[in-house]
Design a protein around this motif. Structure first.
Motif: not given
Lengths: 244, 119
Positions: A33, A172-175, A194, B38, B42, B45-50
């Motif tokens: 992202i 975040l939840n849908n990409y 994010v 995931r 969520s 509120g952060v990126n899954p990679n993080t």
């Protein structure tokens, strides 16, 4: 993750004599992202349109998933423009029909579920929706595709802070986790958590590309603070004489 | 779960610190399975990679164990948990001495102060 998804090499784009992109270079990998950050007029929207094939650069090479923007890339790129383009008389469900016809990767069920959560009735006409709701519908359409590249041009600019959170959570939840999301914005503080990576763009050039946690580690600052530093302009002092 | 993040420090480090605390305080118990990357991402509120990077950090510390069938679970090895607890306690003590020295106390005086207060 790791495969190169976007490649831009020495890309130039002019509007008349004014250069909007001035020899832009960068590469982006898949599975990230990425924030496209820059002051007003730095070329963010122009770059988005070039990547999407809406504008053709005068010079340079643009490759998306190995192809120049065209029919193939449109099938793998999901684009959220900075303006809404819906016809007033259309219903939300008409838009779903349209997307279903145009894009093989559109997941209608997902789009309907998202509308459900937001309590948007799909038989409503576009013109009866508020500006914020229209933007949400547009985002739902874009994020309901299983694309390789999502190009989101100012997705949070026009909505209130609560809706911003909703929009970011939706992204975040849908990409598609194998895909890359490129988000252009000047509301950095709202998005920086994010992001994996940022591209700073100025005068049509990429001036900095870095992983956000590396910025925090090396500089001890947030991306927002760094942005203010890089793009600081000295305010006009009102013409006071230079006193020595 | 409450997540408190400060944008001027690497997010993955803060996530790892907070997950560590959740494990040590029993928010996640020994042997318990952690939510998916995931879901945790969520929620925070952060990126899954993080989040993935933070969880890989927990694995590296031995606090969590990843296995193909059970997913990622909290270690059942008490010595690892105790070791981590001691490490955090030492860090707190170090910070205490440092702050006291800045105020002009010697280590001995600081220790004396510590003994007198709170009892």
């Amino acid at each position: 993750m790791g495969e190169i998804l976007i490649q831009c090499q020495d890309v130039w784009k002019y509007y008349g004599k004014k250069e909007a992109l001035g020899g832009l270079n960068f590469q982006l990998s898949s599975g990230r992202i990425v924030g496209l950050l820059g002051p007003n007029g730095s070329g963010k929207t122009t770059l988005m349109k070039v990547l999407n094939g809406l504008l053709h650069p005068e010079r340079g090479m643009v490759l998306i998933d190995g192809e120049t923007p065209g029919i193939y890339t449109k099938s793998v790129v999901s684009y959220l423009p900075d303006k809404t383009y819906f016809a007033d008389w259309m219903k939300v469900s008409d838009m779903f029909d349209l997307f279903q016809d145009f894009y093989e990767d559109f997941d209608r069920e997902k789009a309907e579920q998202m509308c459900d959560v937001l309590q948007i009735q799909t038989n409503q006409k576009m013109k009866t929706l508020s500006k914020g709701t229209r933007e949400k519908v547009q985002l739902i359409l874009v994020m309901s595709r299983r694309a390789k590249l999502y190009l989101l041009d100012e997705p949070i600019a026009g909505v209130d802070p609560a809706a911003r959170e909703f929009i970011l959570a939706t992204i975040l939840n849908n990409y598609n986790p194998e895909g890359t999301v490129l988000i252009s914005t000047h509301l950095i503080a709202d998005v920086e958590r994010v992001l994996d990576e940022v591209l700073f763009i100025q005068n049509g050039k990429v001036v900095r590309q870095e992983m956000v946690d590396d910025i925090r580690e090396k500089e001890g600052k947030s991306v927002d603070e760094l942005f203010r530093e890089v793009f600081r302009t000295v305010p006009y002092g009102g013409g006071a004489a230079d006193v020595r | 779960m409450e997540w408190k993040l400060d944008d001027s420090r690497p997010i993955w480090i803060q996530l790892q610190e907070q997950l560590t605390r959740m494990i040590l305080t029993g928010r996640f118990r020994a042997g318990e399975r952690l939510p998916s990357v995931r879901d945790l991402a969520s929620e925070a509120g952060v990126n899954p990679n993080t989040m993935q990077r933070a969880l890989a950090g927990l694995d590296a510390e031995g606090l969590t164990v990843t296995n193909r069938t059970a997913g990622r679970t909290v270690t059942e090895d008490d010595s690892v948990l105790d070791g981590m607890r001691a490490k955090l306690a030492h860090e707190l003590i170090r910070q205490f001495y440092e702050a006291a020295e800045q105020l002009g106390y010697t280590r001995e005086q600081a220790l004396e102060l510590l003994k007198r207060s709170g009892s």
